[in-house]
Design a protein around this motif. Structure first.
Motif, PDB file in Angstrom:
ATOM      1  N   LYS A   4      37.717  17.151  43.293  1.00 28.68           N
ATOM      2  CA  LYS A   4      38.556  17.025  42.107  1.00 28.68           C
ATOM      3  C   LYS A   4      37.646  16.923  40.894  1.00 28.68           C
ATOM      4  N   CYS A  13      41.280  19.856  37.682  1.00 27.19           N
ATOM      5  CA  CYS A  13      41.278  20.960  38.642  1.00 27.19           C
ATOM      6  C   CYS A  13      40.815  20.499  40.013  1.00 27.19           C
ATOM      7  N   ARG A  14      41.145  21.321  40.989  1.00 27.06           N
ATOM      8  CA  ARG A  14      40.689  21.158  42.361  1.00 27.06           C
ATOM      9  C   ARG A  14      39.852  22.384  42.674  1.00 27.06           C
ATOM     10  N   TYR A  16      37.751  24.506  45.672  1.00 28.45           N
ATOM     11  CA  TYR A  16      37.429  24.800  47.064  1.00 28.45           C
ATOM     12  C   TYR A  16      36.696  26.143  47.013  1.00 28.45           C
ATOM     13  N   GLN A  26      42.377  31.702  41.144  1.00 31.93           N
ATOM     14  CA  GLN A  26      42.701  30.625  40.206  1.00 31.93           C
ATOM     15  C   GLN A  26      44.220  30.495  40.176  1.00 31.93           C
ATOM     16  N   TYR A  32      47.450  20.548  37.600  1.00 33.39           N
ATOM     17  CA  TYR A  32      46.040  20.915  37.607  1.00 33.39           C
ATOM     18  C   TYR A  32      45.890  22.386  37.989  1.00 33.39           C
ATOM     19  N   THR A  33      44.657  22.876  37.881  1.00 38.76           N
ATOM     20  CA  THR A  33      44.319  24.245  38.278  1.00 38.76           C
ATOM     21  C   THR A  33      43.535  24.186  39.577  1.00 38.76           C
ATOM     22  N   VAL A  34      43.853  25.101  40.488  1.00 40.23           N
ATOM     23  CA  VAL A  34      43.150  25.190  41.766  1.00 40.23           C
ATOM     24  C   VAL A  34      42.274  26.437  41.746  1.00 40.23           C
ATOM     25  N   MET A  36      39.838  28.608  44.389  1.00 38.22           N
ATOM     26  CA  MET A  36      39.515  28.705  45.813  1.00 38.22           C
ATOM     27  C   MET A  36      39.007  30.093  46.166  1.00 38.22           C
TER      28      MET A  36
END
Length: 71
Positions: A4, A13-14, A16, A26, A32-34, A36
């Motif tokens: 995080k 944001c998160r 990964y 994105q 929040y924004t992820v 990955m």
């Protein structure tokens, strides 16, 4: 990169993310924004296509280019 964060541009944001890979999905949510991706570029693209096809994501998700790395 996993965890995080509170980015200057992205806000909460998160992440990964495999930093060695240039493509990153994105997904912006209300909270929040992820970010990955996968070690395998083709798998990242497949995830994106699956999410898009299922209707789980719409215009609020995209595959971005190489992430800026702060050292």
């Amino acid at each position: 990169m996993l965890g995080k964060f509170d980015g200057a541009e992205s806000g909460k944001c998160r992440m990964y993310v495999w930093l060695e890979q240039s493509e990153v999905i994105q997904i912006k949510t209300k909270k929040y924004t992820v970010f990955m991706n996968n070690k395998d570029k083709d798998q990242t693209t497949a995830w994106y296509e699956q999410l898009k096809k299922s209707g789980a994501i719409k215009a609020s998700a995209e595959i971005t280019g190489k992430m800026d790395r702060q050292k």
